[in-house]
Design an enzyme around this catalytic site. Structure first.
Site, PDB file in Angstrom:
ATOM      1  N   THR A  48       0.814  -1.224   0.000  1.00  0.00           N
ATOM      2  CA  THR A  48       0.000   0.000   0.000  1.00  0.00           C
ATOM      3  C   THR A  48       0.843   1.267   0.000  1.00  0.00           C
ATOM      4  OG1 THR A  48      -1.827  -1.138   1.076  1.00  0.00           O
ATOM      5  CG2 THR A  48      -1.761   1.223   1.357  1.00  0.00           C
TER       6      THR A  48
ATOM      7  N   THR B 205       1.530  -4.486   4.173  1.00  0.00           N
ATOM      8  CA  THR B 205       1.354  -4.843   5.585  1.00  0.00           C
ATOM      9  C   THR B 205       0.673  -6.200   5.777  1.00  0.00           C
ATOM     10  OG1 THR B 205      -0.759  -3.662   5.651  1.00  0.00           O
ATOM     11  CG2 THR B 205       1.212  -2.429   6.296  1.00  0.00           C
ATOM     12  N   ASP B 206       0.047  -6.721   4.719  1.00  0.00           N
ATOM     13  CA  ASP B 206      -0.727  -7.959   4.890  1.00  0.00           C
ATOM     14  C   ASP B 206       0.134  -9.137   5.362  1.00  0.00           C
ATOM     15  OD1 ASP B 206      -2.924  -6.546   4.093  1.00  0.00           O
ATOM     16  OD2 ASP B 206      -3.144  -7.513   2.150  1.00  0.00           O
TER      17      ASP B 206
ATOM     18  N   SER C  64       1.807  -7.606  -0.984  1.00  0.00           N
ATOM     19  CA  SER C  64       2.597  -8.537  -0.170  1.00  0.00           C
ATOM     20  C   SER C  64       2.001  -9.935  -0.123  1.00  0.00           C
ATOM     21  CB  SER C  64       2.787  -7.986   1.238  1.00  0.00           C
ATOM     22  OG  SER C  64       1.582  -8.028   1.965  1.00  0.00           O
TER      23      SER C  64
END
Ligand code: ASP
Length: 318
Positions: free
Chosen positions: A14, A90-91, A58
């Site tokens: 992101t 961030t996932d 990710s």
């Protein structure tokens, strides 16, 4: 005055995303150089070497790519970087950070960061997170601490950090432990001294797989029955409560543990598995008698990575 050298490797996520049209969703588009343009104060702190290693969400990162990131980061430290920052989505950030924490051999900090709001968002958090990550990576206080995660002014350890909210700015927490430190007025403050670390060696093989299944109410055993036949090198179960499974799962796990390592973690999100509390079939005492390992406080996703790296050091079992 010569400024210290910092290396920044961008993987996407992101932080690097924007929309090509107002009605389109955001996708990775901002490379490492463009990312730096959003953080002008960085040029006053350090000489920056920035590379775009990938530009992907990710969810699609692979272990093989992370091993390449490790090799790239090793080269940056050997070339004189005082610290290394990796930006990614961030996932899966908690998994990447733990993967590299297990392998990172240097005293120089390796700091992961990302963003919850895209680069095109009116209040994007990416530039602030990147600046904070660089500040942490450059700080002498961060040395010897392995891999750190910097998000939303907090500094987390790779072992405990998790994404515990889908969209909030403070999505990253370290349940049961709290952050290792905090950034105040542009300076990192650590709550505890650096821990001792014993990194693993880089795996020799990368063609193996570790399965992760979650225990759920009245779950069938269809997938469990195939785990060994499918050639998995190890099995992790995200178990109920203190590390428990149903009776049918308990007998299957015992059978599987005769062939490959089987670990059971707690699916609760915080706390430890038990070892010596529950005696029912499928409880942790029964599972250990069947050859299962209890994961303690390590969450199932991180156990999967640990087992993948450990199994990668040994020749394939047949
Ligand atoms: N939502 C994700 C992020 O925060 C997307 C990804 O992980 O790539 O970056």
């Amino acid at each position: 005055m010569t400024l210290p050298l910092i290396a920044i490797g961008a993987l996407g996520g992101t932080l690097s995303m924007k929309a090509s049209r107002p009605d389109a969703g955001v996708t990775p588009a901002v490379d490492a150089q463009a990312m730096l343009q959003a953080v002008p104060p960085l040029a006053q702190l350090a000489q920056v070497h920035a590379d775009t290693l990938h530009l992907i969400p990710s969810a699609s990162l692979t272990f093989k790519q992370l091993l390449d990131v490790l090799a790239w980061a090793d080269i940056q430290v050997q070339a004189g970087a005082q610290g290394v920052v990796i930006t990614q989505g961030t996932d899966t950030l908690e998994e990447s950070a733990w993967f590299l924490e297990l392998l990172w051999q240097h005293d120089a900090p390796l700091v992961f960061t990302g963003a919850m709001r895209a680069a095109s968002h009116v209040s994007a958090d990416g530039p602030g997170n990147l600046l904070n990550a660089a500040i942490v990576a450059l700080s002498p206080d961060s040395r010897g601490r392995g891999v750190l995660v910097v998000m939303n002014d907090d500094i987390h350890g790779a072992r405990w950090v998790r994404k515990t909210h889908a969209l909030a700015l403070d999505a990253f927490t370290s349940p049961g432990h709290g952050p290792l430190g905090v950034i105040v007025e542009g300076r990192p403050h650590f709550h505890h001294p650096a821990p001792s670390r014993k990194p693993l060696t880089t795996p020799a093989r990368t063609d193996h797989h570790v399965a992760l299944l979650e225990a759920t109410l009245d779950a069938d055993t269809l997938m469990l029955d195939q785990v060994v036949a499918l050639g998995y090198a190890a099995l992790v179960v995200n178990g109920f409560g203190a590390g428990h499974v149903s009776e049918p799962w308990a007998s299957r796990l015992g059978e599987i543990a005769r062939h490959i390592p089987v670990w059971v973690a707690t699916r609760t999100g915080e706390g430890s598995t038990a070892w010596a509390s529950y005696g029912f079939t499928g409880g942790e005492m029964d599972l250990q008698r069947r050859g299962v390992v209890m994961a303690g406080q390590l969450d199932a996703r991180k156990v999967r990575i640990l087992l993948w790296l450990l199994e990668g050091r040994s020749p394939a079992r047949h």
